[in-house]
Design a protein around this motif. Structure first.
Motif, PDB file in Angstrom:
ATOM      1  N   MET A  56      46.931  34.743  30.602  1.00 55.41           N
ATOM      2  CA  MET A  56      47.057  34.042  31.879  1.00 55.41           C
ATOM      3  C   MET A  56      46.090  34.638  32.892  1.00 55.41           C
ATOM      4  SD  MET A  56      50.357  33.783  34.464  1.00 55.41           S
ATOM      5  CE  MET A  56      51.268  32.542  33.552  1.00 55.41           C
ATOM      6  N   PHE A  57      45.200  33.770  33.408  1.00 58.55           N
ATOM      7  CA  PHE A  57      44.265  34.174  34.444  1.00 58.55           C
ATOM      8  C   PHE A  57      44.572  33.395  35.719  1.00 58.55           C
ATOM      9  CE2 PHE A  57      42.134  35.208  30.512  1.00 58.55           C
ATOM     10  CZ  PHE A  57      41.627  36.466  30.769  1.00 58.55           C
ATOM     11  N   VAL A  58      44.476  34.083  36.858  1.00 57.21           N
ATOM     12  CA  VAL A  58      44.780  33.481  38.148  1.00 57.21           C
ATOM     13  C   VAL A  58      43.549  33.640  39.035  1.00 57.21           C
ATOM     14  CG1 VAL A  58      46.351  33.510  40.124  1.00 57.21           C
ATOM     15  CG2 VAL A  58      47.200  34.159  37.854  1.00 57.21           C
ATOM     16  N   LEU A  59      43.081  32.504  39.589  1.00 57.27           N
ATOM     17  CA  LEU A  59      41.889  32.550  40.415  1.00 57.27           C
ATOM     18  C   LEU A  59      41.963  31.502  41.515  1.00 57.27           C
ATOM     19  CD1 LEU A  59      39.051  30.796  38.478  1.00 57.27           C
ATOM     20  CD2 LEU A  59      41.121  31.434  37.302  1.00 57.27           C
ATOM     21  N   PRO A  60      41.158  31.655  42.558  1.00 59.46           N
ATOM     22  CA  PRO A  60      41.168  30.665  43.633  1.00 59.46           C
ATOM     23  C   PRO A  60      40.728  29.300  43.107  1.00 59.46           C
ATOM     24  CG  PRO A  60      39.908  32.618  44.283  1.00 59.46           C
ATOM     25  CD  PRO A  60      40.202  32.745  42.819  1.00 59.46           C
ATOM     26  N   SER A  61      41.247  28.243  43.704  1.00 64.31           N
ATOM     27  CA  SER A  61      40.873  26.885  43.275  1.00 64.31           C
ATOM     28  C   SER A  61      39.396  26.602  43.515  1.00 64.31           C
ATOM     29  CB  SER A  61      41.727  25.845  44.000  1.00 64.31           C
ATOM     30  OG  SER A  61      41.406  25.798  45.374  1.00 64.31           O
ATOM     31  N   THR A  62      38.764  27.400  44.357  1.00 62.27           N
ATOM     32  CA  THR A  62      37.347  27.224  44.680  1.00 62.27           C
ATOM     33  C   THR A  62      36.434  27.890  43.651  1.00 62.27           C
ATOM     34  OG1 THR A  62      37.509  29.177  46.077  1.00 62.27           O
ATOM     35  CG2 THR A  62      37.740  27.025  47.166  1.00 62.27           C
ATOM     36  N   HIS A  63      37.025  28.493  42.621  1.00 60.55           N
ATOM     37  CA  HIS A  63      36.258  29.231  41.616  1.00 60.55           C
ATOM     38  C   HIS A  63      36.522  28.690  40.215  1.00 60.55           C
ATOM     39  CE1 HIS A  63      35.723  31.906  44.966  1.00 60.55           C
ATOM     40  NE2 HIS A  63      34.935  32.688  44.254  1.00 60.55           N
ATOM     41  N   ASP A  64      35.602  29.008  39.310  1.00 62.07           N
ATOM     42  CA  ASP A  64      35.744  28.673  37.898  1.00 62.07           C
ATOM     43  C   ASP A  64      35.897  29.960  37.094  1.00 62.07           C
ATOM     44  OD1 ASP A  64      35.411  25.885  38.227  1.00 62.07           O
ATOM     45  OD2 ASP A  64      33.228  26.081  38.174  1.00 62.07           O
ATOM     46  N   VAL A  65      36.452  29.833  35.902  1.00 63.10           N
ATOM     47  CA  VAL A  65      36.571  30.970  34.997  1.00 63.10           C
ATOM     48  C   VAL A  65      35.168  31.347  34.508  1.00 63.10           C
ATOM     49  CG1 VAL A  65      37.475  31.744  32.766  1.00 63.10           C
ATOM     50  CG2 VAL A  65      38.877  30.297  34.243  1.00 63.10           C
ATOM     51  N   ASP A 107      57.059  36.745  30.195  1.00 58.04           N
ATOM     52  CA  ASP A 107      56.807  37.810  29.235  1.00 58.04           C
ATOM     53  C   ASP A 107      55.345  37.864  28.800  1.00 58.04           C
ATOM     54  OD1 ASP A 107      57.641  40.034  27.801  1.00 58.04           O
ATOM     55  OD2 ASP A 107      58.026  38.871  25.984  1.00 58.04           O
ATOM     56  N   MET A 108      54.448  37.748  29.779  1.00 55.02           N
ATOM     57  CA  MET A 108      53.027  37.886  29.467  1.00 55.02           C
ATOM     58  C   MET A 108      52.308  38.598  30.613  1.00 55.02           C
ATOM     59  SD  MET A 108      51.793  33.878  29.789  1.00 55.02           S
ATOM     60  CE  MET A 108      50.617  34.149  28.538  1.00 55.02           C
ATOM     61  N   ASP A 109      51.205  39.260  30.272  1.00 51.67           N
ATOM     62  CA  ASP A 109      50.400  39.936  31.280  1.00 51.67           C
ATOM     63  C   ASP A 109      49.697  38.898  32.148  1.00 51.67           C
ATOM     64  OD1 ASP A 109      51.070  42.439  30.259  1.00 51.67           O
ATOM     65  OD2 ASP A 109      49.355  42.466  28.900  1.00 51.67           O
ATOM     66  N   THR A 110      49.429  39.285  33.387  1.00 53.25           N
ATOM     67  CA  THR A 110      48.733  38.411  34.326  1.00 53.25           C
ATOM     68  C   THR A 110      47.437  39.090  34.748  1.00 53.25           C
ATOM     69  OG1 THR A 110      50.880  37.656  35.142  1.00 53.25           O
ATOM     70  CG2 THR A 110      48.962  37.143  36.500  1.00 53.25           C
ATOM     71  N   TYR A 111      46.345  38.335  34.710  1.00 53.56           N
ATOM     72  CA  TYR A 111      45.039  38.839  35.114  1.00 53.56           C
ATOM     73  C   TYR A 111      44.582  38.039  36.326  1.00 53.56           C
ATOM     74  CZ  TYR A 111      45.326  40.932  30.540  1.00 53.56           C
ATOM     75  OH  TYR A 111      45.751  41.651  29.452  1.00 53.56           O
ATOM     76  N   VAL A 112      44.239  38.749  37.397  1.00 49.66           N
ATOM     77  CA  VAL A 112      43.857  38.109  38.657  1.00 49.66           C
ATOM     78  C   VAL A 112      42.383  38.350  38.933  1.00 49.66           C
ATOM     79  CG1 VAL A 112      44.164  38.267  41.164  1.00 49.66           C
ATOM     80  CG2 VAL A 112      46.153  38.190  39.685  1.00 49.66           C
ATOM     81  N   ALA A 113      41.706  37.291  39.335  1.00 52.07           N
ATOM     82  CA  ALA A 113      40.295  37.404  39.710  1.00 52.07           C
ATOM     83  C   ALA A 113      40.168  38.321  40.917  1.00 52.07           C
ATOM     84  CB  ALA A 113      39.727  36.027  40.022  1.00 52.07           C
ATOM     85  N   GLU A 114      39.238  39.232  40.824  1.00 50.73           N
ATOM     86  CA  GLU A 114      38.998  40.205  41.883  1.00 50.73           C
ATOM     87  C   GLU A 114      38.885  39.551  43.257  1.00 50.73           C
ATOM     88  OE1 GLU A 114      36.458  44.223  41.351  1.00 50.73           O
ATOM     89  OE2 GLU A 114      35.326  42.351  41.181  1.00 50.73           O
ATOM     90  N   VAL A 115      38.197  38.416  43.336  1.00 44.49           N
ATOM     91  CA  VAL A 115      37.965  37.733  44.605  1.00 44.49           C
ATOM     92  C   VAL A 115      39.282  37.285  45.262  1.00 44.49           C
ATOM     93  CG1 VAL A 115      37.596  35.462  43.543  1.00 44.49           C
ATOM     94  CG2 VAL A 115      36.540  35.985  45.748  1.00 44.49           C
ATOM     95  N   LEU A 116      40.308  37.053  44.484  1.00 45.71           N
ATOM     96  CA  LEU A 116      41.583  36.593  45.026  1.00 45.71           C
ATOM     97  C   LEU A 116      42.260  37.669  45.877  1.00 45.71           C
ATOM     98  CD1 LEU A 116      43.466  34.139  45.050  1.00 45.71           C
ATOM     99  CD2 LEU A 116      44.627  35.113  43.075  1.00 45.71           C
ATOM    100  N   PRO A 150      37.070  41.018  37.128  1.00 51.00           N
ATOM    101  CA  PRO A 150      36.000  40.159  37.666  1.00 51.00           C
ATOM    102  C   PRO A 150      35.755  38.958  36.746  1.00 51.00           C
ATOM    103  CG  PRO A 150      35.041  42.022  36.529  1.00 51.00           C
ATOM    104  CD  PRO A 150      36.536  42.188  36.441  1.00 51.00           C
ATOM    105  N   ILE A 151      36.611  37.943  36.833  1.00 50.11           N
ATOM    106  CA  ILE A 151      36.550  36.848  35.863  1.00 50.11           C
ATOM    107  C   ILE A 151      36.362  35.472  36.514  1.00 50.11           C
ATOM    108  CG2 ILE A 151      37.815  37.973  34.005  1.00 50.11           C
ATOM    109  CD1 ILE A 151      39.657  35.611  36.260  1.00 50.11           C
ATOM    110  N   ALA A 152      35.850  35.437  37.737  1.00 52.12           N
ATOM    111  CA  ALA A 152      35.698  34.138  38.412  1.00 52.12           C
ATOM    112  C   ALA A 152      34.324  34.036  39.063  1.00 52.12           C
ATOM    113  CB  ALA A 152      36.778  33.960  39.472  1.00 52.12           C
ATOM    114  N   VAL A 153      33.811  32.809  39.054  1.00 51.04           N
ATOM    115  CA  VAL A 153      32.568  32.512  39.761  1.00 51.04           C
ATOM    116  C   VAL A 153      32.808  31.330  40.671  1.00 51.04           C
ATOM    117  CG1 VAL A 153      31.004  33.454  38.022  1.00 51.04           C
ATOM    118  CG2 VAL A 153      31.713  31.083  37.859  1.00 51.04           C
TER     119      VAL A 153
END
Length: 157
Positions: A56-65, A107-116, A150-153
């Motif tokens: 699971m990756f979480v990022l701003p709606s203004t960014h892409d994976v 029951d899963m890890d969460t990864y957040v984009a640094e920019v968030l 760092p997973i978002a552009v």
């Protein structure tokens, strides 16, 4: 059901939040517009297959994976969007594509984009395509304890 589970969890932890109901919308940008939320505050939960593991990756709606960044971060061979059929059973109370970014509740890890982490407030789908929860990012981080990566552009307009 997902909204009740989420709000019960937030209430139990003493977290302040607001539930916003809006007309049915599917993309994070549509939800932001429908719920009158700035695009940079609206986050999306993206399920990505990293080798054979769904994350699971979480990022701003203004960014892409950024798939190359995920490959580098996880030293992975293959990185691609997970298909809905690969993760739908992981979120039994949620509409497909409307999972809240609380991997800890599933029951899963969460990864957040640094920019968030720069956002003071965030908003996200609450398990349906008609409800959004708004809350402080810091409270989200304290509850979920995500790994910051760092997973978002920035998305091209």
């Amino acid at each position: 059901m997902a909204l009740e589970k989420l709000t019960s969890y937030l209430d139990e932890k003493g977290i302040k939040y607001v539930v916003v109901r809006h007309s049915k919308a599917f993309t994070a940008q549509e939800v932001a517009a429908s719920a009158h939320i700035p695009g940079k505050e609206m986050v999306k939960t993206v399920m990505v297959k990293v080798d054979d593991d769904i994350k699971m990756f979480v990022l701003p709606s203004t960014h892409d994976v950024d798939f190359e960044a995920i490959k580098d971060t996880f030293d992975a061979e293959n990185v691609e969007l997970a298909s809905e059929s690969e993760f739908e059973d992981m979120f039994p109370d949620c509409e497909i594509g409307a999972m809240p970014p609380f991997g800890n509740l599933f029951d899963m890890d969460t990864y957040v984009a640094e920019v968030l982490t720069e956002d003071e407030k965030i908003a996200f789908n609450a398990g349906t395509h008609k409800e959004v929860v708004k809350m402080n990012y810091k409270d989200f981080e304290d509850l979920v304890n995500p790994e910051i990566v760092p997973i978002a552009v920035r998305a091209m307009s």
